[in-house]
Design an enzyme around this catalytic site. Structure first.
Site, mmCIF file in Angstrom:
data_model
loop_
_atom_site.group_PDB
_atom_site.id
_atom_site.type_symbol
_atom_site.label_atom_id
_atom_site.label_comp_id
_atom_site.label_asym_id
_atom_site.label_seq_id
_atom_site.Cartn_x
_atom_site.Cartn_y
_atom_site.Cartn_z
ATOM 1 C CE1 TYR A 54 -63.234 16.485 18.363
ATOM 2 C CE2 TYR A 54 -63.673 18.765 18.900
ATOM 3 C CZ TYR A 54 -63.696 17.436 19.257
ATOM 4 O OH TYR A 54 -64.191 17.063 20.480
ATOM 5 C CG HIS A 116 -59.353 14.037 22.025
ATOM 6 N ND1 HIS A 116 -59.445 14.634 20.794
ATOM 7 C CD2 HIS A 116 -60.634 13.765 22.373
ATOM 8 C CE1 HIS A 116 -60.712 14.721 20.421
ATOM 9 N NE2 HIS A 116 -61.443 14.181 21.367
#
Length: 299
Positions: A54, A116
């Site tokens: 992010y 992730h």
């Protein structure tokens, strides 16, 4: 009735607890992430979910530092999750790069560390690194994200520690039935990303009708549906008013008929899944690069 408060927790298979609702900060730059975290802590949220991909771990860290102080909270009062980036996967690379995540977050440990995405031919070595980080106390609990049945089964064939959670795209239009059954048998918790499903779910006639029935927002209906299934959920918002609104779901309960009506909406409508691209495909930068915001720190 499941009474819901932001401090309400569910228990992992390792015995640790996680708040059932938290704040997600995907697609926020560092300044926005800092504000969101500060607002969330002020609104009573105890769990914050971020990721290296992010590009806002530093903003989250700054928000945690100021938010804890402003609200007279201790580090132990909150639950922080981050995730291993695709490009960092592998055993030693995971160990080395996770230290940078801790530095950006201004933390000595994270409460939950996830892989992730299951980068093929690397996720088993990445998982060994997560097991080591847990042994060192740098990650209290460890889990995965975006693992399908085949990859989860493959991971478990060599894993010494069973993941506590699999964070998946989950909402009324994409309910992940097959892997949820597998996860339930293994006592692996489901954590929902994109829990509100965007406009398609929020504007669905069944959801809208239930919102009118209970005099709630469509988002509150969907989040209540999550809570009653003991799903961990991380709706994103950059506005404190909306954060508070999302949490105000303890004054009503969906009936069994309501729950079944929402369950019937499942279209297995995934926004992205394995057949859509190959890992580390340069044409899919969204999932293979770290977002670099103008306010990103220089390592």
């Amino acid at each position: 009735m499941i009474d819901f408060k932001l401090a309400h927790t569910v228990t992992f298979n390792d015995g640790r607890k996680i708040p059932q609702m938290g704040l997600g900060v995907w697609k926020e730059d560092n300044a926005a992430a800092k504000r969101s975290v500060e607002q969330a802590l002020h609104a009573g949220y105890k769990m914050i979910d971020t990721a290296k991909q992010y590009g806002n771990e530093a903003g989250v860290g700054a928000g945690l530092k100021s938010g804890l102080k402003a609200n007279n909270l201790q580090r132990s009062d909150i639950f922080v999750t981050t995730k291993i980036f695709n490009g960092d996967q592998g055993y030693q690379s995971t160990l080395d790069n996770f230290k940078k995540s801790l530095q950006h977050l201004q933390l000595d440990y994270v409460d939950l560390l996830l892989i992730h995405w299951p980068v093929d031919h690397k996720y088993k070595d990445t998982w060994r690194a997560l097991e080591e980080l847990q042994r060192q106390g740098l990650a209290k609990s460890i889990g995965v994200s975006n693992f399908d049945e085949a990859r989860l089964k493959d991971l478990l064939s060599d894993a010494k520690v069973i993941p506590v959670v699999n964070q998946l795209e989950f909402n009324p239009l994409n309910q992940q039935q097959k892997i949820r059954t597998m996860m339930a048998d293994l006592n692996i918790r489901l954590e929902a990303w994109s829990p509100l499903g965007g406009g398609a779910a929020l504007n669905n006639p069944v959801i809208v009708q239930l919102a009118q029935k209970y005099q709630k927002t469509p988002a509150q209906i969907i989040l209540r549906w999550d809570i009653q299934q003991l799903v961990i959920t991380i709706p994103k918002s950059t506005h404190e008013k909306r954060m508070v609104e999302n949490s105000e779901i303890d004054d009503f309960k969906l009936t069994d008929a309501d729950m079944k009506a929402i369950a019937a909406l499942d279209q297995e409508k995934k926004s992205l899944w394995y057949d859509d691209f190959k890992w580390h495909n340069p044409n899919i930068p969204e999932y293979d690069t770290v977002h670099s915001w103008p306010d990103s720190p220089k390592d």
